[in-house]
Write a protein that holds these residues in place. Structure first.
Motif, PDB file in Angstrom:
ATOM      1  N   ASP A 142      -5.195   3.371   1.617  1.00 45.99           N
ATOM      2  CA  ASP A 142      -4.276   4.806   1.532  1.00 45.99           C
ATOM      3  C   ASP A 142      -3.245   4.718   2.310  1.00 45.99           C
ATOM      4  O   ASP A 142      -2.741   3.651   2.977  1.00 45.99           O
ATOM      5  CB  ASP A 142      -5.210   5.953   1.879  1.00 45.99           C
ATOM      6  CG  ASP A 142      -5.792   5.851   3.374  1.00 45.99           C
ATOM      7  OD1 ASP A 142      -5.184   5.260   4.038  1.00 45.99           O
ATOM      8  OD2 ASP A 142      -6.975   6.252   3.548  1.00 45.99           O
ATOM      9  N   LEU A 159      -5.015   9.558  -4.260  1.00 44.70           N
ATOM     10  CA  LEU A 159      -4.280   8.979  -3.190  1.00 44.70           C
ATOM     11  C   LEU A 159      -2.805   9.789  -2.954  1.00 44.70           C
ATOM     12  O   LEU A 159      -2.490  10.220  -1.909  1.00 44.70           O
ATOM     13  CB  LEU A 159      -3.801   7.408  -3.319  1.00 44.70           C
ATOM     14  CG  LEU A 159      -4.964   6.446  -2.987  1.00 44.70           C
ATOM     15  CD1 LEU A 159      -4.372   5.038  -3.496  1.00 44.70           C
ATOM     16  CD2 LEU A 159      -5.397   6.601  -1.772  1.00 44.70           C
ATOM     17  N   PRO A 185       0.702  -1.270   0.021  1.00 40.52           N
ATOM     18  CA  PRO A 185      -0.096  -0.035  -0.155  1.00 40.52           C
ATOM     19  C   PRO A 185       0.685   1.146   0.031  1.00 40.52           C
ATOM     20  O   PRO A 185       1.993   1.076   0.462  1.00 40.52           O
ATOM     21  CB  PRO A 185      -0.760   0.106   1.301  1.00 40.52           C
ATOM     22  CG  PRO A 185      -0.539  -1.652   1.816  1.00 40.52           C
ATOM     23  CD  PRO A 185       0.866  -2.154   1.063  1.00 40.52           C
ATOM     24  N   PRO A 186       0.436   2.510  -0.435  1.00 38.11           N
ATOM     25  CA  PRO A 186      -0.963   2.452  -0.975  1.00 38.11           C
ATOM     26  C   PRO A 186      -1.279   1.858  -2.297  1.00 38.11           C
ATOM     27  O   PRO A 186      -0.229   1.811  -3.052  1.00 38.11           O
ATOM     28  CB  PRO A 186      -1.231   4.084  -1.166  1.00 38.11           C
ATOM     29  CG  PRO A 186       0.297   4.508  -1.444  1.00 38.11           C
ATOM     30  CD  PRO A 186       1.179   3.613  -0.541  1.00 38.11           C
ATOM     31  N   SER A 210      -8.680   6.655   1.270  1.00 40.76           N
ATOM     32  CA  SER A 210      -9.135   5.629   0.308  1.00 40.76           C
ATOM     33  C   SER A 210     -10.532   5.723  -0.145  1.00 40.76           C
ATOM     34  O   SER A 210     -10.726   5.447  -1.266  1.00 40.76           O
ATOM     35  CB  SER A 210      -8.875   4.421   1.281  1.00 40.76           C
ATOM     36  OG  SER A 210      -9.507   4.441   2.451  1.00 40.76           O
TER      37      SER A 210
END
Ligand code: SD4
Length: 322
Positions: free
Chosen positions: A192, A58, A38-39, A64
């Motif tokens: 996120d 993002l 992630p992200p 998110s």
């Protein structure tokens, strides 16, 4: 970075990962592996512009939730996408009716069903979540709510979709054959920078459906479900099958019990196949658990889009249930 070899990944791939930082794709039996972290944002089907929009959100510090909404809005406004929003194929009465849902990492959810004449049902769903004590609005009520909240009334039936519908009407044969129709419902999941997950799903539903039919896409737990402790899942295909099994919720619960995303997708689809006639249907569910991704499909031709580690790519999923 992904290698070229990873670009086309078999459906048996399981992307395994931990809950923080660098994630490694953990293979389950004879599965391909890859690494990501992630992200990230994933979307059903070939939706690279959607994953790009979500990724940009993002990168700008969006949550998110912002990312999945931004992603879902892309096919909603694209007339070339005949399964979502503007340009979507109508029902048997020639009406374009839309279903969408959204869910954040705190478990808040909003959805709209059987909504007409609004370009961005996903944004209306978000408003339902943020501005009402309810989860779901449908039909005229959803439309009124949208207008009250500043959305514009628009005709979503484009000429090409109308022509296809008129052609279909000559025989009026209703046969949902998802892959052949090249249906393209978009389910989006994003994680996120704060490692929080959100999901969205938006569609015009099955082409030439009975007027009033609502599918899995606006049903929290069917078309999409996220749980920040575990991960998320979304589904595309014949919604009736997904609704009867609450497919996305099932996948998340299976992951909670320790299955990898891949194992969970496979098990959920195995249950559908065991119980129902799937000869003309498809039900597929990419899912992610803090960076792990799994996907499974009844029919050939399913793929998902993934934007992670600065790369936007298509991951092809091979059929592997006979
Ligand atoms: C529905 N699940 O309305 C949607 C259709 C779909 O790709 O996914 N099409 O049943």
């Amino acid at each position: 970075m992904f290698s070229r070899k990873d670009f086309i990944i078999k459906s048996t791939l399981a992307a395994g990962a931990g809950t923080i930082g660098l994630e490694a794709l953990a293979a389950t039996e004879n599965k391909t592996t890859m690494k990501t972290k992630p992200p990230l944002i994933i979307a059903t089907w070939k939706n690279l512009k959607a994953t790009e929009a979500g990724w940009l959100s993002l990168q700008k510090g969006g949550s998110s939730l912002d990312a999945v909404e931004a992603g879902a809005m892309v096919p909603e406004a694209d007339p070339a996408d005949m399964s979502v929003g503007y340009g979507g194929l109508p029902d048997r009465d020639g009406k374009v009716t839309l279903d969408a849902c959204i869910m954040d990492y705190k478990g808040n959810a909003g959805s709209v069903a059987f909504l007409e004449n609004i370009m961005h049902p996903i944004s209306v769903a978000r408003k339902v979540m943020e501005k009402t004590p309810h989860v779901m609005l449908s039909g005229d009520g959803a439309f009124q709510f949208a207008i009250e909240n500043g959305f514009k009334k628009e005709n979503l039936l484009i000429d090409k979709a109308k022509e296809k519908w008129l052609e279909w009407k000559k025989e009026s044969k209703y046969e949902p054959v998802i892959n052949i129709e090249l249906h393209d419902t978009i389910g989006v999941l994003a994680i996120d920078a704060n490692n929080h997950i959100a999901g969205a799903c938006t569609t015009s539903g099955l082409a030439y459906k009975v007027h009033g039919r609502v599918g899995d896409s606006p049903i929290i737990g069917a078309g999409m479900y996220v749980d920040d402790e575990v991960g998320g899942a979304c589904a595309t295909g014949v919604g009736e099958l997904v609704m009867k099994t609450l497919g996305s919720f099932l996948i998340v619960e299976l992951m909670r019990q320790g299955m990898t995303p891949q194992q969970a997708c496979e098990e959920a689809i195995r249950r559908i196949v065991k119980k129902y006639d799937c000869s003309k249907s498809q039900a597929t569910s990419p899912s992610t658990k803090k960076g792990d991704i799994g996907a499974y499909s009844i029919q050939t031709g399913f793929m998902y889009s993934l934007y992670a580690e600065n790369e936007n790519r298509i991951v092809e999923v091979e059929k592997h249930i006979d």
